[in-house]
Design an enzyme around this catalytic site. Structure first.
Site, PDB file in Angstrom:
ATOM      1  N   LYS A  77       0.993  -1.509   0.087  1.00 44.11           N
ATOM      2  CA  LYS A  77       0.170  -0.426  -0.006  1.00 44.11           C
ATOM      3  C   LYS A  77       0.992   1.050  -0.217  1.00 44.11           C
ATOM      4  O   LYS A  77       0.865   2.274  -0.479  1.00 44.11           O
ATOM      5  CB  LYS A  77      -1.043   0.092   1.119  1.00 44.11           C
ATOM      6  N   GLN A 121      -4.875  -2.094   9.797  1.00 41.09           N
ATOM      7  CA  GLN A 121      -4.599  -3.112   9.151  1.00 41.09           C
ATOM      8  C   GLN A 121      -5.513  -4.304  10.110  1.00 41.09           C
ATOM      9  O   GLN A 121      -5.162  -4.586  11.453  1.00 41.09           O
ATOM     10  CB  GLN A 121      -2.695  -3.601   8.354  1.00 41.09           C
ATOM     11  N   ASP A 144     -11.356   2.938   4.485  1.00 39.19           N
ATOM     12  CA  ASP A 144     -11.519   1.169   4.342  1.00 39.19           C
ATOM     13  C   ASP A 144     -12.841   1.246   4.959  1.00 39.19           C
ATOM     14  O   ASP A 144     -13.416   0.300   4.234  1.00 39.19           O
ATOM     15  CB  ASP A 144     -10.928   0.996   5.727  1.00 39.19           C
TER      16      ASP A 144
END
Ligand code: GUN
Length: 311
Positions: A77, A121, A144
Site C-alpha cells: 500500500k 490494517q 476502508d
C-alpha cells in the site's frame, strides 16, 4: 455481456454449458491491468489538483504486531502511494500496544490536516477490539469504509467511502462488462471487511444475493446455484469444480500462502483455479486478481476524501 471466442457460437456454447462440458477459454479478469489503469488516472488527477490544494493527498496506514502477511500488504500500500504521489503517514506498533495508545494515535490523525485517509490494517492482535477502534476514525477519513457511518450509508445506497475489496470486485466486474442485474450471486464469507459489504453492493446492482458462511448447511449446493460466486473465506483451494455451476463467474478474494509439493511457498486463492478454469465463464487469478484492485480502490478512496476538501 460475456464475450466468447469466435470459434464457438453462443448457441454451441450454451449447449456445452448445459451438458456441463468444457469451457476451456474462460475470461481471466485481470486485476493487475485494471488496477494499473485506475492508478494512472489517479496520478494524473493528483498532479492537477495539487496546486489548488497546496499539498499532496496523505494516507496513514497503522500496522500493529508482526504478522508477516499484513506487513507485506502494508508495504504494498505504501509503495503504491509513493508511485502516484500520495504521502504515507504510516506507523508500526508492537503487538503489545494498548487500545488507548491506538485511539490517541487515531485522534491525532483525525486532526492532522495533511492526512486524508486512515486505515487500521486487520487483523489486530487478539487483546485489541478492532470494531471499537474503527469507531474512532473520522468517517470522512475512513478510507476502508468500515466505520458504522460509512457502512450505514452503503446500506442506504448513499454516496460515501466504501470497503476497498468489495468495491474492487465491483470495479472489475464493470471493467469486463459482466452483467449483475437479475443474476444469482453467492458470497461465501460474512466479515465486515468483505462478505457483508460485498453482498450489499451486489444487491444494489440488482443481483439476488445469498450469503453463505461456515455454519451454512449444504454449502456446495448453495455455491452451485451461483451465476456469480464470490469467495472470501481464507481457505486454500476450498472451492473445487463440484462447487461451481458451468458458466459461472468466479471471484476469488482469498489470498492464502501454502507450501507446494516441491516444498516452495506459493500464494493461492480460496478457489482451485486450474480445476475451475475449464468450467467457468470468467475467473480472477490469485495473485493478480482482487489483491491489486483492493490497493487501487484504497488509493481512489484517499483521493476522493482529498477532493472533498475542495468543496
Ligand atoms: N487486511 C486484509 N485486507 C484488508 C483491508 O482491505 N483493509 C484492512 N484494514 N485490513 C485488511
Amino acid at each position: 455481456m460475456i464475450h466468447y471466442p469466435l470459434s464457438t457460437t453462443h448457441y454451441q456454447r450454451g449447449a456445452l454449458l448445459i451438458l456441463g462440458m468444457a469451457n476451456d477459454t474462460p475470461k481471466i479478469l485481470d486485476g493487475k491491468v485494471t488496477a494499473r489503469t485506475i492508478k494512472a488516472s489517479l496520478k494524473a488527477e493528483i498532479e492537477s489538483l495539487q496546486s489548488r490544494m497546496g499539498r499532496p493527498p496523505g494516507l496513514a496506514v497503522l500496522l500493529v504486531g508482526d504478522d508477516p502477511a499484513s506487513a507485506v500488504y502494508v508495504r504494498n500500500k505504501q509503495k503504491a502511494c509513493d508511485r502516484i504521489g500520495i504521502t504515507s503517514f504510516g506507523r508500526t506498533f508492537p503487538a503489545s500496544t494498548e487500545q488507548a495508545e491506538l485511539e490517541d494515535t487515531i485522534h491525532a490523525l483525525n486532526q492532522d490536516e495533511r492526512v486524508d485517509g486512515i486505515l487500521v490494517q486487520l487483523p489486530l492482535p487478539h487483546h485489541l477490539d478492532a470494531v471499537a477502534l474503527l469507531h474512532h476514525i473520522d468517517p470522512r477519513k475512513d478510507v476502508d469504509g468500515l466505520h458504522a457511518t460509512n457502512l450505514g450509508k452503503l446500506v442506504r445506497s448513499e454516496m460515501g467511502l466504501r470497503s476497498c475489496t468489495p468495491e474492487g470486485v465491483m470495479a472489475l466486474l464493470k471493467e469486463y462488462d459482466i452483467e449483475i442485474s437479475g443474476k444469482n450471486a453467492v458470497v461465501v464469507g460474512r466479515s465486515i471487511l468483505v462478505g457483508k459489504p460485498m453482498a450489499l453492493m451486489l444487491l444494489e446492482a440488482n443481483a439476488t444475493v445469498t450469503i453463505a458462511h461456515s455454519r451454512s448447511q449444504n454449502l456446495s449446493e448453495i455455491t452451485r446455484s451461483a451465476d456469480i460466486l464470490v469467495s472470501a473465506v481464507g481457505r486454500p483451494q476450498m472451492i473445487t469444480s463440484e462447487w461451481v455451476k458451468p458458466g459461472a463467474v468466479v471471484i476469488d478474494v482469498g489470498i492464502n500462502r501454502i507450501i507446494d509439493h516441491e516444498g516452495k511457498g506459493k500464494l493461492v486463492g480460496d478457489v482451485d483455479f486450474e480445476a475451475l478454469k475449464p468450467i467457468c465463464s470468467a475467473i480472477t487469478p490469485v495473485p493478480g486478481g482482487i489483491g491489486p484492485m483492493t490497493v487501487a480502490i484504497l488509493l481512489q478512496n484517499t483521493v476522493w476524501s482529498y477532493r472533498q476538501k475542495i468543496a
